[in-house]
Design an enzyme around this catalytic site. Structure first.
Site, mmCIF file in Angstrom:
data_model
loop_
_atom_site.group_PDB
_atom_site.id
_atom_site.type_symbol
_atom_site.label_atom_id
_atom_site.label_comp_id
_atom_site.label_asym_id
_atom_site.label_seq_id
_atom_site.Cartn_x
_atom_site.Cartn_y
_atom_site.Cartn_z
ATOM 1 N N ASN A 166 -2.045 16.154 -14.832
ATOM 2 C CA ASN A 166 -0.644 16.102 -14.405
ATOM 3 C C ASN A 166 0.178 15.382 -15.476
ATOM 4 O OD1 ASN A 166 1.270 16.892 -12.411
ATOM 5 N ND2 ASN A 166 1.451 14.755 -11.780
ATOM 6 N N ASN B 156 2.533 10.169 -11.507
ATOM 7 C CA ASN B 156 3.705 10.599 -12.260
ATOM 8 C C ASN B 156 4.382 9.400 -12.910
ATOM 9 O OD1 ASN B 156 4.442 13.430 -12.407
ATOM 10 N ND2 ASN B 156 4.481 13.430 -10.174
ATOM 11 N N ASP C 154 9.313 11.574 -9.872
ATOM 12 C CA ASP C 154 8.482 12.478 -10.663
ATOM 13 C C ASP C 154 8.395 11.933 -12.083
ATOM 14 O OD1 ASP C 154 7.191 14.819 -11.770
ATOM 15 O OD2 ASP C 154 7.965 15.963 -10.091
#
Length: 307
Positions: free
Chosen positions: A108, A153, A209
């Site tokens: 990610n 994140n 995010d």
């Protein structure tokens, strides 16, 4: 919802139509912005003004392309870290990544720190709770820093290298980790000390995010679902924001020749849109906003040192 002054509204810069745009970076040598379409396994490049957009198909779902001191990229992907030469297209495996993890995971968020080391994270393919981890790649050696995360994140670092920031998006909070002189989390009795809650964004109207730090040490963080990127001061308070005409910004970047253009990747992941419908909207495009009038600038992107 937190109220703060709006500096501007970002406009579409590249009609990239990414299902999950992520991981933007700025290459000062070529004056190009790069970003990923994770779920489509694509690497995108464009000039500062959005022209010369080109797409490179990749073999795996890839979330970040870290620019190395040798001029190539280290691709952060599911099950594998790879060296990639964007000029020749040559790809070479570098290091396996969570190959035997259950449930299945993918990479990610990722970001190079002030020491030239790469912080990178994983998450479950279906965002399974607690399936993700946080790592640091330092001089070619990969170390797991934390596990039990869901959607890691907001990886970024204070300009002086004293702090690392990250978020587990599902918590709505941004954490701050104090680092030692070599860029590792402080430890005692053989264990890393726990990070502290630095910013609480649960009332922001969106989910935290991707994030970056600007030249004043303020954080810019994408608020997924809220259609804006917030600027947080040194105490984690929202002091300004930039809006978008789409609801799912995923990660900001300060780039351009003077590092004063705010680029923002976006996504249409999870929206009830067919591919053709998505391509008729601005969801998934790369957006940009000139912040020079506000006197806001970014920091030069550190290069990844692999040896």
């Amino acid at each position: 919802m937190t109220q703060s002054p709006s500096l501007s509204e970002a406009t579409s810069c590249v009609a990239s139509h990414c299902e999950l745009g992520e991981g933007p970076g700025w290459n000062a040598n070529t004056n190009e912005v790069r970003w990923m379409n994770i779920l489509a396994s694509e690497l995108h490049h464009a000039a500062a003004d959005g022209s010369r957009h080109r797409i490179t198909a990749l073999a795996r779902k890839t979330s970040y392309a870290a620019l190395t001191t040798e001029g190539d990229y280290l691709l952060v992907a599911e099950h594998q870290l790879s060296r990639f030469d964007p000029t020749t297209g040559e790809l070479a495996d570098f290091l396996p990544f969570e190959t035997n993890h259950s449930p299945a995971t993918r990479s990610n968020d990722a970001r190079v720190d002030t020491h030239g080391s790469l912080w990178l994270s994983s998450m479950g393919l279906n965002a399974e709770a607690g399936a993700g981890s946080l790592y640091r790649l330092h001089r070619g050696q990969l170390t797991r820093l934390m596990s039990g995360l869901s959607i890691p994140n907001a990886l970024c670092f204070s300009p002086d290298g004293r702090y690392a920031y990250f978020s587990d998006t599902t918590t709505g909070q941004v954490m701050r980790w104090m680092l030692d002189a070599d860029g590792w989390p402080l430890s005692a009795a053989g264990r890393y000390e726990a990070p502290e809650v630095w910013a609480d964004l649960r009332e922001s109207g969106g989910n935290p995010d991707g994030a970056i730090i600007d030249s004043e040490g303020h954080m810019w963080i994408a608020l997924w679902g809220a259609g804006r990127v917030a600027r947080l001061d040194h105490e984690g308070r929202e002091v300004a924001h930039v809006t978008l005409p789409v609801s799912q910004p995923s990660c900001p970047l300060l780039g351009g020749e003077s590092l004063d253009i705010l680029y923002i990747t976006t996504a249409y992941e999870g929206m009830p849109l067919s591919t053709s419908q998505a391509e008729s909207t601005q969801n998934g495009n790369l957006f940009a906003c000139d912040l020079s009038a506000a006197g806001i600038k970014g920091l030069a992107e550190p290069l990844l040192i692999l040896g």
